[in-house]
Design an enzyme around this catalytic site. Structure first.
Site, mmCIF file in Angstrom:
data_model
loop_
_atom_site.group_PDB
_atom_site.id
_atom_site.type_symbol
_atom_site.label_atom_id
_atom_site.label_comp_id
_atom_site.label_asym_id
_atom_site.label_seq_id
_atom_site.Cartn_x
_atom_site.Cartn_y
_atom_site.Cartn_z
ATOM 1 N N ASP A 313 0.867 -1.168 0.000
ATOM 2 C CA ASP A 313 0.000 0.000 0.000
ATOM 3 C C ASP A 313 0.917 1.235 0.000
ATOM 4 O OD1 ASP A 313 -2.136 1.723 0.094
ATOM 5 O OD2 ASP A 313 -3.214 0.628 1.636
HETATM 6 C C1 BGC Z 1 -5.070 3.076 0.161
HETATM 7 C C2 BGC Z 1 -5.289 2.023 -0.884
HETATM 8 C C3 BGC Z 1 -5.145 2.591 -2.266
HETATM 9 C C4 BGC Z 1 -3.784 3.265 -2.394
HETATM 10 C C5 BGC Z 1 -3.516 3.841 -3.763
HETATM 11 C C6 BGC Z 1 -3.803 3.873 -0.099
HETATM 12 O O1 BGC Z 1 -3.680 4.952 0.745
HETATM 13 O O2 BGC Z 1 -5.017 2.479 1.434
HETATM 14 O O3 BGC Z 1 -6.555 1.419 -0.711
HETATM 15 O O4 BGC Z 1 -5.302 1.600 -3.228
HETATM 16 O O5 BGC Z 1 -3.713 4.292 -1.435
HETATM 17 O O6 BGC Z 1 -4.238 4.970 -3.990
#
Ligand code: BGC
Length: 769
Positions: A313
């Protein structure tokens, strides 16, 4: 080992192989191609494939966090990333808002041109995006209700439809990889991302999640189709239940609980073919999941045999150093994560240090090159399956169905089947179309609170700029019964530019006054949009201003219809008795206003059911599958136990404008064993006066078990449509495995004994021998 194919895909492939003679590229073939490419790559090139950066890093602008307007690629920065550092993946939009599809095409075409013409290995870049309920970051895309809303339909076809349309429209934007669906267990309503998942039940999440995978990746075709995308199931796993209720704070989850409740939907999605997995940003039992060899390599890659890409993430390798303090510098963090089994790092800003550190770690023997090869093989394979070499960018012009009427209808249908009638005293709903109403409340007249986060921007705060052509609740009610019959006074409004939870009185006295001169009041309360850390919450109770508005309006004695739109169930205990009706819309999307109006005025009969337990109190957060010890009652004596199970509305609850009667519950055998399958059959009659849909749910209760059993568990469900007076027979098939739980040894077990089987208000018993 070949990736497991879901049965439905296998059947279709067999059919296709029998009926069409065409050349099919075999897995072995692409494996060979991938190995061939890999064998020609330098270590630096391999490591670059594992790096993912955000779009602003290659944009014109002062820094890496935002870009000049309008967005333009900085060719020097792009070449630095792609040619010098061999970066293999880019994500996200620029400056945190939606772009027109033509601009997406232009941006991605340019990136792919540089990758194809200027890099030595000519490996296409894989672009990823969060298109979580429609294509968030493309102007004019079809925006659907959020996943929690789809769960309330208890009709998997809506999950499939949303994913299918979203895949098509994501590809129309030139993007082949979607960070969706969310399969986190929505067991804690305090969590700011409750709305992104399918609610609290592992079985329901699994069924809906599987349909999303098929919608994204194809039921009959594959992700090589220009209408399909690679999905990314997230956030593996145990992300949604931190002890504090706040995002990215520690969770403590025993292994058997992790396996029985959290893992089940992920396992099902992997079996359905999910191409990639995003790791939980949090910490479980003291271990940062991004550094967990046990969860990523042993469980996900070895035990579940997941062969796709494991991506981090946002910033989560760096977080091992800066936030979790388990790595003394970035290099140590990279080593921990890559050795734990991470294949791609969503860095997303300072990519040079990730690349340099990882190369140095391999050269020093601290990360094996075979681990790098495993990661890059997975990445190249996904790129190959997506057909990126043949077609590095798909073109908007080839997608005439983008934002079509048909897709809009699919979004509307999902909202209309999800909206859940929670209270309807004396049949106050549906309202007559001649009624004069006051519409009030902070959620009455904006699109932001209908859509939630991940809508045109991360926090959804820009929604009204992009979605002004769709109907708010107020606009849809006006369309339904005419402007003359509708008064509007906000009463309470959200603070412009404030935090999502800040609201203020806004013509409060006028709202109360206006209530006196109408037949009924429709009060639209709930939450403003948010997600992740900015959506953290200190009190699950609905805001004081909103409760006050409801209370003062109710004092006028007019029937008050409470319409909720909210990402999580905010406690309404103090006002609920004063409300004549309560309607939960969750986050119903751009057509949610129209769907609500159709339900309020009787054009649509509501059939949604709660996909979570609606708590009465912030201190009584208990899922429906709690333990008997959580239902301790004390009827006699001096003591009253506050610990009694006391949901405001239970999981699975939802009313209709008609009524359904269950009868003739029967089973094909009173005994279930490891070798037989038992049919459970029940008749359902629409005993009211209008047609409607009913969700027939099948629950089991293990009466005694070596670990205190859940009071009940959902095992099957089916949504059926019945005309007034019509009866249908519903048949469920279950095996002993459906009655199992996970023991302390981490293994599934069905223990001998009696099980109550329940559907509607009927019950029977099955004996497992
Ligand atoms: C979130 C994810 C997301 C990623 C990319 C993160 O902060 O937890 O769910 O896919 O950002 O945008």
């Amino acid at each position: 080992m070949m990736k497991k194919m879901p049965l439905i895909r296998i059947l279709f492939s067999v059919f296709v192989m029998m009926s069409v003679s065409c050349s099919v590229r075999t897995t072995d073939d692409s494996d060979k191609k991938v190995d061939d490419i890999l064998s020609q790559m330098t270590l630096e090139e391999k490591v670059g494939q594992m790096a993912q950066i955000t779009l602003d890093v290659i944009g014109n602008g002062a820094g890496r966090h935002e870009s000049n307007e309008p967005y333009a690629i900085d060719t020097v920065r792009l070449r630095e990333a792609l040619v010098k550092y061999h970066v293999g993946s880019i994500l996200n939009t620029t400056n945190n808002y939606a772009l027109p599809s033509a601009q997406w095409n232009e941006i991605i075409s340019f990136i792919q041109k540089v990758a194809a013409q200027e890099t030595r290995m000519k490996i296409p870049v894989i672009y990823g995006i969060d298109a979580t309920h429609g294509v968030t970051y493309t102007v004019g895309a079809t925006i659907f209700p959020q996943q929690i809303t789809l769960a309330a339909t208890f009709n998997p076809v809506h999950a499939y439809n949303m994913a299918k349309v979203t895949a098509y429209e994501t590809r129309a934007s030139g993007i082949p990889w979607n960070f969706s669906p969310v399969l986190d267990l929505g067991a804690d309503p305090r969590f700011s991302r409750q709305f992104e998942g399918f609610g609290e039940d592992p079985y329901l999440i699994g069924v809906m999640g599987e349909q999303m995978i098929l919608g994204y990746e194809g039921m009959t075709d594959s992700i090589g189709s220009p209408y399909k995308v690679a999905s990314c199931i997230k956030h593996f796993m145990g992300y949604s239940v931190p002890v504090s209720g706040k995002d990215r704070t520690p969770a403590y989850i025993p292994d058997h609980v992790l396996r029985e409740y959290h893992l089940t939907p992920f396992k099902k999605a992997i079996e359905a073919g999910a191409e990639s997995v995003m790791i939980n940003s949090g910490i479980i039992n003291g271990v940062s999941v991004h550094a967990s060899y046990d969860l990523i390599t042993k469980l996900l890659k070895q035990e579940l045999q997941f062969e796709g890409v494991v991506v981090t993430d946002w910033m989560d390798i760096i977080n091992l150093h800066t936030r979790d303090k388990i790595a003394f510098d970035n290099k140590e963090a990279v080593k921990l994560a890559v050795n734990a089994g991470i294949d791609m790092s969503m860095i997303p800003y300072e990519y040079e240090s990730f690349c340099d550190d990882l190369v140095a770690l391999v050269e020093a023997g601290e990360v094996k090159e075979s681990r790098i090869d495993d990661a890059v093989r997975r990445i190249l394979k996904m790129k190959m399956k997506l057909g990126l070499w043949e077609k590095p960018v798909t073109r908007f012009g080839d997608y005439p169905e983008f934002g079509s009427e048909k897709s809009a209808k699919a979004s509307y249908d999902a909202a209309a089947e999800a909206i859940t009638l929670l209270k309807n005293t004396a049949g106050v709903l549906p309202l007559a179309k001649t009624v004069r109403v006051l519409v009030t409340g902070p959620n009455a007249n904006n699109m932001r609170s209908l859509n939630g986060g991940w809508t045109y921007s991360w926090q959804g705060e820009k929604t009204d700029r992009f979605a002004h052509s769709y109907n708010t609740f107020l606009e849809a009610i006006r369309n339904e019964i005419g402007e003359a019959n509708v008064k509007y006074v906000p009463g309470v409004s959200y603070v412009e530019g404030g935090n999502y939870y800040e609201d203020k009185e806004d013509q409060f006295a006028q709202a109360v006054q206006a209530a006196k001169s109408v037949d009924a009041v429709i009060i639209c309360l709930g939450e403003n949009s948010y997600t992740e850390k900015p959506g953290d919450l200190n009190d699950l109770t609905l805001s004081a201003n909103q409760l006050k508005l409801a209370t003062e309006i109710a004092k006028t004695g007019k029937p008050v219809i409470l319409v909720l739109s909210e990402g999580r169930p905010r406690c309404i205990k103090s006002i609920e008795p004063m409300m004549a009706a309560v309607v939960q819309t969750y986050l119903p999307g751009n057509y949610g206003g129209d769907a609500l109006a159709d339900i309020l005025f009787g054009d649509v009969n509501p059939s949604g059911k709660l996909p979570y337990t609606y708590p009465s109190y912030p201190n009584s957060i208990v899922t429906y599958y709690h333990k008997p010890a959580e239902e301790q009652k004390r009827a006699e004596g001096a003591y009253v136990y506050e610990s009694d199970y006391n949901a405001q509305y239970e999981f699975g609850f939802g009313l209709s404008y008609t009524s359904f009667t269950y009868s003739n519950l029967r089973t094909s055998s009173p005994v279930i064993s490891d070798n037989n399958q038992v049919e459970i059959i029940v008749d359902i009659t629409n005993s009211g006066t209008r047609s409607g849909k009913e969700v027939v749910m099948l629950y089991s209760s293990d009466l005694y078990a070596s670990l205190s059993p859940d009071v009940k568990r959902l095992r099957r469900f089916q949504k059926i449509a019945l005309e007034a007076g019509e009866t249908k027979t519903v048949k469920f098939e279950i095996t002993a495995k459906d009655l199992a739980f996970v023991g302390l040894d981490g293994k599934w077990i069905t223990e001998p004994g009696d099980f109550d089987i329940q559907t509607g208000n009927l019950k029977t018993t099955l004996k497992f021998k």
